[in-house]
Design an enzyme around this catalytic site. Structure first.
Site, PDB file in Angstrom:
ATOM      1  N   ASN A   1      -9.377   0.058  11.406  1.00 47.13           N
ATOM      2  CA  ASN A   1      -8.140   0.578  10.833  1.00 47.13           C
ATOM      3  C   ASN A   1      -7.515   1.582  11.785  1.00 47.13           C
ATOM      4  O   ASN A   1      -8.171   2.526  12.232  1.00 47.13           O
ATOM      5  CB  ASN A   1      -8.418   1.272   9.496  1.00 47.13           C
ATOM      6  CG  ASN A   1      -9.080   0.350   8.490  1.00 47.13           C
ATOM      7  OD1 ASN A   1      -8.415  -0.272   7.686  1.00 47.13           O
ATOM      8  ND2 ASN A   1     -10.402   0.239   8.564  1.00 47.13           N
TER       9      ASN A   1
ATOM     10  N   GLU B   1       0.810  -1.212   0.000  1.00 46.41           N
ATOM     11  CA  GLU B   1       0.000   0.000   0.000  1.00 46.41           C
ATOM     12  C   GLU B   1       0.847   1.268   0.000  1.00 46.41           C
ATOM     13  O   GLU B   1       0.391   2.336   0.412  1.00 46.41           O
ATOM     14  CB  GLU B   1      -0.937  -0.027   1.207  1.00 46.41           C
ATOM     15  CG  GLU B   1      -1.914  -1.185   1.169  1.00 46.41           C
ATOM     16  CD  GLU B   1      -2.720  -1.338   2.442  1.00 46.41           C
ATOM     17  OE1 GLU B   1      -3.551  -0.452   2.728  1.00 46.41           O
ATOM     18  OE2 GLU B   1      -2.522  -2.326   3.158  1.00 46.41           O
TER      19      GLU B   1
ATOM     20  N   TYR C   1      -9.761   3.847  -4.863  1.00 37.29           N
ATOM     21  CA  TYR C   1      -8.777   4.885  -5.141  1.00 37.29           C
ATOM     22  C   TYR C   1      -8.862   5.476  -6.542  1.00 37.29           C
ATOM     23  O   TYR C   1      -7.971   6.206  -6.952  1.00 37.29           O
ATOM     24  CB  TYR C   1      -7.369   4.337  -4.875  1.00 37.29           C
ATOM     25  CG  TYR C   1      -7.211   3.891  -3.440  1.00 37.29           C
ATOM     26  CD1 TYR C   1      -7.304   4.813  -2.400  1.00 37.29           C
ATOM     27  CD2 TYR C   1      -7.029   2.557  -3.118  1.00 37.29           C
ATOM     28  CE1 TYR C   1      -7.196   4.416  -1.076  1.00 37.29           C
ATOM     29  CE2 TYR C   1      -6.916   2.146  -1.793  1.00 37.29           C
ATOM     30  CZ  TYR C   1      -6.999   3.078  -0.784  1.00 37.29           C
ATOM     31  OH  TYR C   1      -6.895   2.675   0.528  1.00 37.29           O
TER      32      TYR C   1
ATOM     33  N   ARG D   1     -10.903   4.005  12.118  1.00 39.82           N
ATOM     34  CA  ARG D   1     -12.062   3.869  11.228  1.00 39.82           C
ATOM     35  C   ARG D   1     -12.522   2.421  11.284  1.00 39.82           C
ATOM     36  O   ARG D   1     -11.706   1.500  11.183  1.00 39.82           O
ATOM     37  CB  ARG D   1     -11.713   4.235   9.789  1.00 39.82           C
ATOM     38  CG  ARG D   1     -12.958   4.423   8.885  1.00 39.82           C
ATOM     39  CD  ARG D   1     -12.606   4.445   7.412  1.00 39.82           C
ATOM     40  NE  ARG D   1     -12.331   3.113   6.905  1.00 39.82           N
ATOM     41  CZ  ARG D   1     -11.238   2.774   6.208  1.00 39.82           C
ATOM     42  NH1 ARG D   1     -10.314   3.678   5.941  1.00 39.82           N
ATOM     43  NH2 ARG D   1     -11.058   1.528   5.785  1.00 39.82           N
TER      44      ARG D   1
ATOM     45  N   GLU E   1     -13.874  -4.917   9.920  1.00 37.54           N
ATOM     46  CA  GLU E   1     -12.502  -4.683  10.357  1.00 37.54           C
ATOM     47  C   GLU E   1     -12.382  -3.247  10.840  1.00 37.54           C
ATOM     48  O   GLU E   1     -13.251  -2.416  10.598  1.00 37.54           O
ATOM     49  CB  GLU E   1     -11.502  -4.937   9.229  1.00 37.54           C
ATOM     50  CG  GLU E   1     -11.715  -4.078   8.000  1.00 37.54           C
ATOM     51  CD  GLU E   1     -10.828  -4.515   6.840  1.00 37.54           C
ATOM     52  OE1 GLU E   1      -9.835  -3.814   6.588  1.00 37.54           O
ATOM     53  OE2 GLU E   1     -11.124  -5.554   6.215  1.00 37.54           O
TER      54      GLU E   1
ATOM     55  N   SER F   1      -6.714  -1.960   2.185  1.00 37.66           N
ATOM     56  CA  SER F   1      -7.021  -1.440   0.844  1.00 37.66           C
ATOM     57  C   SER F   1      -7.655  -2.486  -0.064  1.00 37.66           C
ATOM     58  O   SER F   1      -7.636  -2.347  -1.281  1.00 37.66           O
ATOM     59  CB  SER F   1      -5.754  -0.877   0.185  1.00 37.66           C
ATOM     60  OG  SER F   1      -5.324   0.286   0.858  1.00 37.66           O
TER      61      SER F   1
ATOM     62  N   GLY G   1      -7.096   5.812   5.583  1.00 40.45           N
ATOM     63  CA  GLY G   1      -6.615   6.526   4.412  1.00 40.45           C
ATOM     64  C   GLY G   1      -7.007   7.998   4.446  1.00 40.45           C
ATOM     65  O   GLY G   1      -8.068   8.364   4.960  1.00 40.45           O
TER      66      GLY G   1
ATOM     67  N   ASP H   1     -15.092  -0.453   9.617  1.00 37.25           N
ATOM     68  CA  ASP H   1     -15.871  -0.804   8.437  1.00 37.25           C
ATOM     69  C   ASP H   1     -16.944  -1.819   8.828  1.00 37.25           C
ATOM     70  O   ASP H   1     -16.656  -2.808   9.518  1.00 37.25           O
ATOM     71  CB  ASP H   1     -14.958  -1.385   7.357  1.00 37.25           C
ATOM     72  CG  ASP H   1     -13.887  -0.399   6.921  1.00 37.25           C
ATOM     73  OD1 ASP H   1     -14.105   0.821   7.059  1.00 37.25           O
ATOM     74  OD2 ASP H   1     -12.817  -0.847   6.446  1.00 37.25           O
TER      75      ASP H   1
END
Length: 317
Positions: free
Chosen positions: A279, A17, A223, A262, A277, A153, A283, A264
């Site tokens: 983070n 990443e 992205y 964050r 999951e 990602s 990002g 999800d």
């Protein structure tokens, strides 16, 4: 000018990443410079320790994604050097980065998460791939979602609707890690809830709803501008949105996260959030979810990042 002293954003590194991390680092630095914070972006390579020793930063903002960035390793080095930083401790990073362990922790806390199995590549190979695949399907059914147990990602992640697709998905996941996480595929509304803490306790930002054009929120959809539609705040009912917020706050607490995270989730038709999951280094690119939530909350990204840096700098002692 800021009173933070020398601020360094760490970006790049050697993970899969790397490119996303560089984009995140640039965006953080640009937002800070817009409010007159003196900041430098440094790559994580063999020259990093010498650079930090020669011109020691007062506080660091890690913008590293994937292995070496979210697994706690670089933060361990910052701890060794006595350099304060934004974000979670190395131990919290290790727990969160290991998706099966994070899922187990959230399940124990009462948050729902899809049924799953984590399989090392050696086990998959030594026990016979065909037999293992049959056992997975017999236990979890189809379709299934397969991803590396450690990583981000959506690299190496895919949906499998058939046994043949499951076999290919396992190969894809093993290309990015030694352990594959196979989960029951859930349908519903995909959302992300960012949590920030600038000193007054963890606070959830507006829920971001994710609608990828191709149906799967993979690396390209994440992205590439225009390939995913976002709704901020989400179109969830107030009750479902609040449930998603509570799940994210629970994840932040249970995983012992700090400053920013964050989570999800998938919210099913009944309004129940399912943990996918979390983070520790969300990002920060132009298409990332945390910056969208910051804007929807009416906050200035640079000011928020500065407040996080100030919080990190207070740990200097």
């Amino acid at each position: 000018m800021s009173d933070l002293g020398r601020v360094v954003v760490l970006a790049g590194g050697l993970s899969h990443e790397r490119d996303v991390s560089l984009r995140s680092g640039r965006r953080i630095a640009d937002a800070l410079r817009a409010i007159d914070v003196d900041v430098e972006v440094l790559d994580v390579d063999g020259r990093l320790l010498a650079t930090l020793a020669a011109d020691r930063p007062d506080v660091v903002f890690p913008a590293l994604h994937g292995a070496y960035g979210e697994d706690g390793a670089v933060r361990d080095v910052l701890e060794l050097l006595g350099i304060p930083y934004v974000g979670s401790t190395p131990d919290a990073c290790r727990l969160t980065f290991d998706k099966p362990m994070a899922k187990a922790a959230l399940r124990a806390a009462g948050v729902r998460t899809p049924d799953s199995v984590a399989l090392p590549h050696d086990t998959f190979r030594d026990l016979g791939a065909a037999a293992v695949l049959d056992a997975i399907v017999a236990r979890l059914g189809l379709p299934l979602f397969v991803k590396p147990a450690r990583g981000g990602s959506a690299l190496g992640a895919s949906v499998a609707h058939t046994v043949a697709e499951l076999s290919a998905a396992m190969v894809g996941a093993f290309a990015y890690g030694d352990v594959a996480l196979v989960e029951t595929y859930l349908t519903g509304t995909e959302v992300a809830v960012s949590v920030v803490d600038t000193g007054e306790g963890p606070e959830a930002l507006p829920v971001v709803e994710i609608v990828p054009d191709a149906g799967v929120y993979d690396y390209t959809a994440r992205y590439t501008a225009g390939m995913t539609e976002f709704f901020v705040p989400s179109r969830l009912t107030p009750e479902a949105a609040q449930a998603a917020v509570q799940a994210a706050l629970t994840a932040h607490r249970v995983l012992r996260l700090r400053d920013v995270s964050r989570t999800d989730l998938i919210v099913d038709a009944d309004g129940t959030p399912w943990f996918l999951e979390a983070n520790v280094a969300p990002g920060m690119t132009e298409t990332s979810l945390l910056p969208q939530a910051i804007t929807a909350a009416g906050l200035d990204a640079g000011i928020l990042y500065r407040e996080l840096l100030q919080r990190g700098a207070m740990r200097r002692a």
